[in-house]
Write a protein that holds these residues in place. Structure first.
Motif, PDB file in Angstrom:
ATOM      1  N   PRO A  54       0.834  -1.407  -0.213  1.00  9.38           N
ATOM      2  CA  PRO A  54       0.038   0.073   0.271  1.00  9.38           C
ATOM      3  C   PRO A  54       0.884   1.173  -0.279  1.00  9.38           C
ATOM      4  N   ARG A  55       0.328   2.490  -0.580  1.00 12.81           N
ATOM      5  CA  ARG A  55       1.307   3.485  -1.324  1.00 12.81           C
ATOM      6  C   ARG A  55       1.536   3.850   0.114  1.00 12.81           C
ATOM      7  N   GLY A  56       0.916   3.981   1.733  1.00 10.01           N
ATOM      8  CA  GLY A  56       0.894   4.000   2.882  1.00 10.01           C
ATOM      9  C   GLY A  56       2.580   4.043   3.179  1.00 10.01           C
ATOM     10  N   VAL A  57       2.705   2.684   3.342  1.00  9.81           N
ATOM     11  CA  VAL A  57       3.961   2.143   3.799  1.00  9.81           C
ATOM     12  C   VAL A  57       4.865   1.743   2.714  1.00  9.81           C
ATOM     13  N   LEU A  58       5.064   1.839   1.872  1.00 11.79           N
ATOM     14  CA  LEU A  58       4.875   1.836  -0.087  1.00 11.79           C
ATOM     15  C   LEU A  58       7.114   0.958   1.055  1.00 11.79           C
ATOM     16  N   GLU A  59       7.602   3.156   1.125  1.00 12.06           N
ATOM     17  CA  GLU A  59       8.883   3.221   1.006  1.00 12.06           C
ATOM     18  C   GLU A  59       9.362   2.964   2.059  1.00 12.06           C
ATOM     19  N   PHE A  60       8.663   2.313   3.163  1.00 17.21           N
ATOM     20  CA  PHE A  60       9.342   1.660   4.339  1.00 17.21           C
ATOM     21  C   PHE A  60       8.699   0.542   4.314  1.00 17.21           C
ATOM     22  N   GLN A  61       8.212  -0.543   3.093  1.00 17.31           N
ATOM     23  CA  GLN A  61       8.015  -1.898   2.627  1.00 17.31           C
ATOM     24  C   GLN A  61       9.656  -2.147   1.894  1.00 17.31           C
ATOM     25  N   SER A  66      15.022  -7.224   1.838  1.00 20.12           N
ATOM     26  CA  SER A  66      16.288  -7.669   0.505  1.00 20.12           C
ATOM     27  C   SER A  66      16.572  -7.398  -0.626  1.00 20.12           C
ATOM     28  N   ALA A  67      15.329  -7.893  -1.267  1.00 26.73           N
ATOM     29  CA  ALA A  67      14.814  -8.483  -2.855  1.00 26.73           C
ATOM     30  C   ALA A  67      14.741  -7.117  -2.988  1.00 26.73           C
ATOM     31  N   MET A  68      14.417  -6.278  -2.795  1.00 28.00           N
ATOM     32  CA  MET A  68      13.751  -4.823  -2.661  1.00 28.00           C
ATOM     33  C   MET A  68      14.967  -3.706  -2.903  1.00 28.00           C
ATOM     34  N   GLU A  69      16.092  -3.629  -2.251  1.00 29.92           N
ATOM     35  CA  GLU A  69      17.017  -3.463  -2.304  1.00 29.92           C
ATOM     36  C   GLU A  69      17.983  -2.802  -3.697  1.00 29.92           C
ATOM     37  N   PRO A  70      18.064  -3.721  -5.054  1.00 29.26           N
ATOM     38  CA  PRO A  70      18.340  -2.926  -6.065  1.00 29.26           C
ATOM     39  C   PRO A  70      17.605  -2.128  -6.643  1.00 29.26           C
ATOM     40  N   ARG A  71      18.415  -0.927  -6.572  1.00 29.47           N
ATOM     41  CA  ARG A  71      17.592   0.475  -7.600  1.00 29.47           C
ATOM     42  C   ARG A  71      17.861   0.256  -8.930  1.00 29.47           C
ATOM     43  N   GLY A  72      18.521  -1.307  -9.031  1.00 28.37           N
ATOM     44  CA  GLY A  72      18.001  -1.257 -10.997  1.00 28.37           C
ATOM     45  C   GLY A  72      16.406  -1.878 -11.359  1.00 28.37           C
ATOM     46  N   LEU A  73      16.249  -2.624 -10.864  1.00 28.01           N
ATOM     47  CA  LEU A  73      14.995  -3.810 -10.252  1.00 28.01           C
ATOM     48  C   LEU A  73      13.954  -2.931 -11.614  1.00 28.01           C
ATOM     49  N   ARG A  74      13.073  -3.752 -12.009  1.00 28.51           N
ATOM     50  CA  ARG A  74      12.317  -2.927 -12.814  1.00 28.51           C
ATOM     51  C   ARG A  74      11.011  -3.097 -12.667  1.00 28.51           C
ATOM     52  N   LEU A  92       9.876   6.220  -5.445  1.00 27.43           N
ATOM     53  CA  LEU A  92      10.417   5.755  -5.648  1.00 27.43           C
ATOM     54  C   LEU A  92      11.947   6.035  -6.718  1.00 27.43           C
ATOM     55  N   GLN A  93      11.600   7.016  -7.271  1.00 27.34           N
ATOM     56  CA  GLN A  93      12.635   8.154  -7.982  1.00 27.34           C
ATOM     57  C   GLN A  93      13.186   8.362  -7.118  1.00 27.34           C
ATOM     58  N   ASP A  94      12.840   9.127  -6.206  1.00 30.12           N
ATOM     59  CA  ASP A  94      12.970  10.100  -5.087  1.00 30.12           C
ATOM     60  C   ASP A  94      14.461   8.943  -4.280  1.00 30.12           C
ATOM     61  N   MET A  95      14.012   7.893  -4.177  1.00 29.70           N
ATOM     62  CA  MET A  95      14.356   6.742  -3.577  1.00 29.70           C
ATOM     63  C   MET A  95      16.023   6.005  -4.260  1.00 29.70           C
ATOM     64  N   GLY A  96      16.166   6.563  -5.050  1.00 28.43           N
ATOM     65  CA  GLY A  96      17.009   6.173  -6.290  1.00 28.43           C
ATOM     66  C   GLY A  96      16.437   5.405  -6.992  1.00 28.43           C
ATOM     67  N   TYR A  97      15.647   4.023  -7.391  1.00 27.14           N
ATOM     68  CA  TYR A  97      15.028   3.121  -8.500  1.00 27.14           C
ATOM     69  C   TYR A  97      14.972   3.982  -9.726  1.00 27.14           C
ATOM     70  N   LEU A  98      15.733   3.141 -10.894  1.00 24.80           N
ATOM     71  CA  LEU A  98      15.835   4.657 -12.759  1.00 24.80           C
ATOM     72  C   LEU A  98      15.116   3.373 -12.615  1.00 24.80           C
ATOM     73  N   ASP A  99      14.112   2.277 -12.772  1.00 21.71           N
ATOM     74  CA  ASP A  99      13.743   1.988 -14.107  1.00 21.71           C
ATOM     75  C   ASP A  99      12.651   1.689 -13.225  1.00 21.71           C
ATOM     76  N   VAL A 100      11.366   3.016 -13.176  1.00 21.48           N
ATOM     77  CA  VAL A 100       9.922   2.710 -12.464  1.00 21.48           C
ATOM     78  C   VAL A 100       8.492   3.400 -13.437  1.00 21.48           C
ATOM     79  N   ARG A 101       7.567   2.578 -13.319  1.00 26.35           N
ATOM     80  CA  ARG A 101       6.434   2.874 -14.479  1.00 26.35           C
ATOM     81  C   ARG A 101       4.912   3.073 -13.507  1.00 26.35           C
ATOM     82  N   SER A 102       4.148   3.706 -13.982  1.00 27.11           N
ATOM     83  CA  SER A 102       3.368   3.190 -14.017  1.00 27.11           C
ATOM     84  C   SER A 102       2.176   2.907 -15.223  1.00 27.11           C
TER      85      SER A 102
END
Length: 126
Positions: A54-61, A66-74, A92-102
């Motif tokens: 959920p949006r409210g806990v996304l950044e924390f989750q 650990s599976a979500m750590e790589p910033r190159g995740l698609r 997620l972009q602000d957190m450094g994720y490079l390939d995020v789409r909606s």
């Protein structure tokens, strides 16, 4: 003062939205498909293969798994109509994720296009 719609419009200007007709291909290439709706919305039906963060806990989750750590995740995100997913994509972009789409139009557009929807089956006790 900005409204929620102002924030969503600003977010959509910063992110990459994919139209529903291209979403299946993007999802097939993604490492993770995230439904940012609330758990009760997710239980009523979701895109096949989606996990619920959920949006409210996304950044924390994202930070605690650990599976979500790589910033190159698609990553492909969606919500009901695309507002929360746009805000989540910005975060997620602000957190450094490079390939995020909606997914443009979100779950409602997906369902209206007649695409597959997964609905969890409640256990039957007898």
């Amino acid at each position: 003062m900005k409204t929620a719609l102002d924030l969503v419009a600003a977010a959509k200007a910063r992110i990459q939205e994919i139209p529903v007709d291209a979403a299946e291909a993007a999802i097939a290439q993604a490492d993770v498909l995230i439904d940012v709706r609330e758990p009760d919305e997710y239980r009523q039906g979701h895109l096949p293969g989606a996990i619920n963060l959920p949006r409210g806990v996304l950044e924390f989750q994202m930070s605690s798994q650990s599976a979500m750590e790589p910033r190159g995740l698609r990553i492909v995100l969606y919500c009901k109509t695309s507002g929360r997913a746009a805000l989540a994509a910005c975060a997620l972009q602000d957190m450094g994720y490079l390939d995020v789409r909606s997914v443009a139009g979100g779950f409602d557009a997906w369902k209206a296009a007649g695409k597959a929807v997964a609905v969890p089956v409640a256990p039957v006790f007898g």
